[in-house]
Design a protein around this motif. Structure first.
Motif, short mmCIF file in Angstrom:
data_model
loop_
_atom_site.label_atom_id
_atom_site.label_comp_id
_atom_site.label_asym_id
_atom_site.label_seq_id
_atom_site.Cartn_x
_atom_site.Cartn_y
_atom_site.Cartn_z
N VAL A 97 51.72 40.47 34.89
CA VAL A 97 51.54 41.50 35.36
C VAL A 97 50.66 41.30 36.70
O VAL A 97 50.90 42.08 37.66
CB VAL A 97 50.68 42.41 34.34
N PHE A 98 49.67 40.48 36.48
CA PHE A 98 48.77 40.33 37.60
C PHE A 98 49.64 39.89 38.90
O PHE A 98 49.46 40.26 40.03
CB PHE A 98 47.75 39.31 37.39
N ASP A 99 50.54 38.94 38.76
CA ASP A 99 51.30 38.67 39.84
C ASP A 99 52.30 39.59 40.49
O ASP A 99 52.30 39.25 41.71
CB ASP A 99 52.23 37.19 39.22
N ARG A 100 52.30 40.56 39.76
CA ARG A 100 53.42 41.45 40.42
C ARG A 100 52.67 42.66 41.03
O ARG A 100 52.87 43.19 42.09
CB ARG A 100 54.09 42.30 39.05
N LEU A 101 51.29 42.82 40.49
CA LEU A 101 50.44 43.81 40.83
C LEU A 101 49.47 43.29 42.25
O LEU A 101 49.32 44.01 42.93
CB LEU A 101 49.54 44.41 39.80
N ASP A 120 44.06 46.03 46.59
CA ASP A 120 43.12 44.91 47.20
C ASP A 120 42.26 44.16 46.22
O ASP A 120 41.75 43.09 46.75
CB ASP A 120 42.22 46.26 48.03
N GLU A 121 41.98 44.67 45.06
CA GLU A 121 41.56 43.91 44.00
C GLU A 121 42.10 44.25 42.85
O GLU A 121 42.82 45.48 42.58
CB GLU A 121 40.14 44.59 43.99
N VAL A 122 42.27 43.37 41.66
CA VAL A 122 42.69 43.35 40.46
C VAL A 122 41.49 43.06 39.38
O VAL A 122 40.81 42.26 39.64
CB VAL A 122 43.79 42.76 40.15
N ILE A 123 41.36 44.00 38.46
CA ILE A 123 40.40 43.67 37.36
C ILE A 123 40.84 43.82 36.13
O ILE A 123 42.11 44.52 35.82
CB ILE A 123 38.94 44.65 37.61
N ILE A 124 40.63 43.17 35.00
CA ILE A 124 41.27 43.29 33.90
C ILE A 124 40.38 44.11 32.69
O ILE A 124 39.09 43.91 32.75
CB ILE A 124 41.33 41.90 32.96
N ASN A 125 40.89 44.90 32.18
CA ASN A 125 39.96 45.67 31.01
C ASN A 125 40.40 44.99 29.61
O ASN A 125 41.64 45.23 29.37
CB ASN A 125 40.30 47.20 30.99
N ALA A 126 39.49 44.29 29.05
CA ALA A 126 39.64 43.85 27.80
C ALA A 126 38.63 43.74 26.95
O ALA A 126 37.28 43.87 27.36
CB ALA A 126 39.99 42.10 28.04
N ASN A 127 38.79 44.16 25.60
CA ASN A 127 37.54 44.14 24.59
C ASN A 127 37.69 43.04 23.76
O ASN A 127 36.70 42.98 22.60
CB ASN A 127 37.84 45.41 23.98
N GLY A 146 39.91 33.69 36.60
CA GLY A 146 39.03 34.10 37.80
C GLY A 146 39.04 35.68 38.11
O GLY A 146 38.58 35.88 39.16
N ILE A 147 39.91 36.30 37.59
CA ILE A 147 40.13 37.80 37.59
C ILE A 147 38.79 38.45 37.04
O ILE A 147 38.54 38.22 35.87
CB ILE A 147 41.41 38.42 37.13
N PRO A 148 37.97 39.46 37.38
CA PRO A 148 37.20 40.04 37.05
C PRO A 148 37.54 40.87 35.91
O PRO A 148 38.56 41.31 35.64
CB PRO A 148 36.53 41.07 38.04
N HIS A 161 39.02 54.99 31.79
CA HIS A 161 37.61 55.34 31.98
C HIS A 161 36.71 54.20 32.53
O HIS A 161 36.13 54.23 33.35
CB HIS A 161 36.90 55.95 30.71
N ALA A 162 36.85 53.11 31.81
CA ALA A 162 36.18 51.90 32.32
C ALA A 162 36.65 51.35 33.74
O ALA A 162 35.96 51.33 34.49
CB ALA A 162 36.42 50.75 31.38
N GLY A 163 37.88 51.56 34.04
CA GLY A 163 38.41 51.17 35.38
C GLY A 163 37.91 52.13 36.36
O GLY A 163 37.44 51.81 37.60
N LEU A 164 37.90 53.61 36.11
CA LEU A 164 37.40 54.37 37.17
C LEU A 164 35.85 54.25 37.21
O LEU A 164 35.23 54.61 38.41
CB LEU A 164 37.68 55.77 36.54
N SER A 165 35.17 53.76 36.19
CA SER A 165 33.53 53.67 36.38
C SER A 165 33.29 52.19 37.21
O SER A 165 32.28 52.36 37.81
CB SER A 165 33.17 53.49 34.71
N TYR A 166 34.12 51.30 37.19
CA TYR A 166 33.76 50.01 37.72
C TYR A 166 34.52 49.91 39.23
O TYR A 166 34.21 48.97 39.96
CB TYR A 166 34.17 48.80 37.13
N SER A 167 35.45 50.77 39.34
CA SER A 167 36.24 50.52 40.78
C SER A 167 35.31 50.91 42.06
O SER A 167 34.32 51.61 41.77
CB SER A 167 37.26 51.62 40.70
N HIS A 168 35.45 50.07 43.11
CA HIS A 168 34.87 49.99 44.36
C HIS A 168 35.57 50.93 45.26
O HIS A 168 35.32 50.87 46.38
CB HIS A 168 34.41 48.68 44.70
N THR A 169 36.78 51.32 44.84
CA THR A 169 37.72 52.04 45.86
C THR A 169 37.80 53.40 45.16
O THR A 169 37.63 53.83 44.00
CB THR A 169 39.03 51.37 45.94
#
Length: 195
Positions: free
Chosen positions: A37-41, A46-53, A63-65, A82-90
């Motif tokens: 998924v990362f390779d396609r996205l 501009d940036e990719v982060i992973i939401n994992a619990n 190396g992905i945040p 919700h976490a993605g919207l909270s941590y996004s810099h864009t």
């Protein structure tokens, strides 16, 4: 003109249909599912982060945040959003589940163009909606916080409450095939993509 957009890979679920194994870390053709998924996205944002619990350290090896749900208790993809919207810099964030290895290379551009004036848009393949593949503006975070605080969990109901724009990806349904079980992964590896 497309603005800077953050991509968030949703890998925070329980993966109950994967026998409790962390779905994003299941190997597919020798590579973890989330990495497909990362390779396609990545080329589309501009940036990719992973939401994992769970297993955050294993995801961090890439190396992905990595971010975890702020609203805990495995309450579903909306908590990851919700976490993605909270941590996004864009201002804009695109979400993709960790189990869709064939994401189209025009996913982000099509959602951006197709959203029109809406603050949220999601994929529709002409047959069914895929609301976990969504583009959202960070200003929606308070609405999502309130929605979750009321005990609501249904992603499609939330999208409808926002008047989110469905964006058609006709003739591309196979690119949104998600791999929910070990058998799906085996079939995909055999070239059948779980279909």
């Amino acid at each position: 003109m497309q603005p800077n957009i953050t991509g968030v890979i949703l890998a925070g679920g329980r993966s109950s249909r994967m026998g409790g194994n962390d779905k994003g870390l299941i190997l597919l053709n020798g590579k973890p599912l989330f990495q497909h998924v990362f390779d396609r996205l990545k080329p589309q944002v501009d940036e990719v982060i992973i939401n994992a619990n769970r297993h955050q350290a294993l995801y961090q090896v890439s190396g992905i945040p990595v971010i975890s749900d702020i609203i805990t208790g495995f309450v579903g993809p909306l908590a990851g959003m919700h976490a993605g919207l909270s941590y996004s810099h864009t201002e804009w964030v695109i979400f993709a589940p960790c189990d869709v290895p064939m994401l189209p290379s025009n996913l982000v551009s099509q959602l951006w163009l197709g959203k029109q004036q809406a603050l949220a848009a999601y994929v529709h393949d002409g047959e069914r909606a895929h609301p976990t593949l969504a583009l959202m503006h960070v200003s929606l975070k308070p609405f999502l916080t309130e929605f979750l605080a009321q005990g609501d969990r249904k992603l499609m109901i939330f999208m409808e409450s926002l008047h989110a724009q469905p964006v058609m990806f006709r003739e591309q349904a196979s690119q949104f095939s998600n791999l929910n079980t070990p058998t799906d992964c085996e079939l995909w590896e055999q070239g059948k993509r779980g279909m």
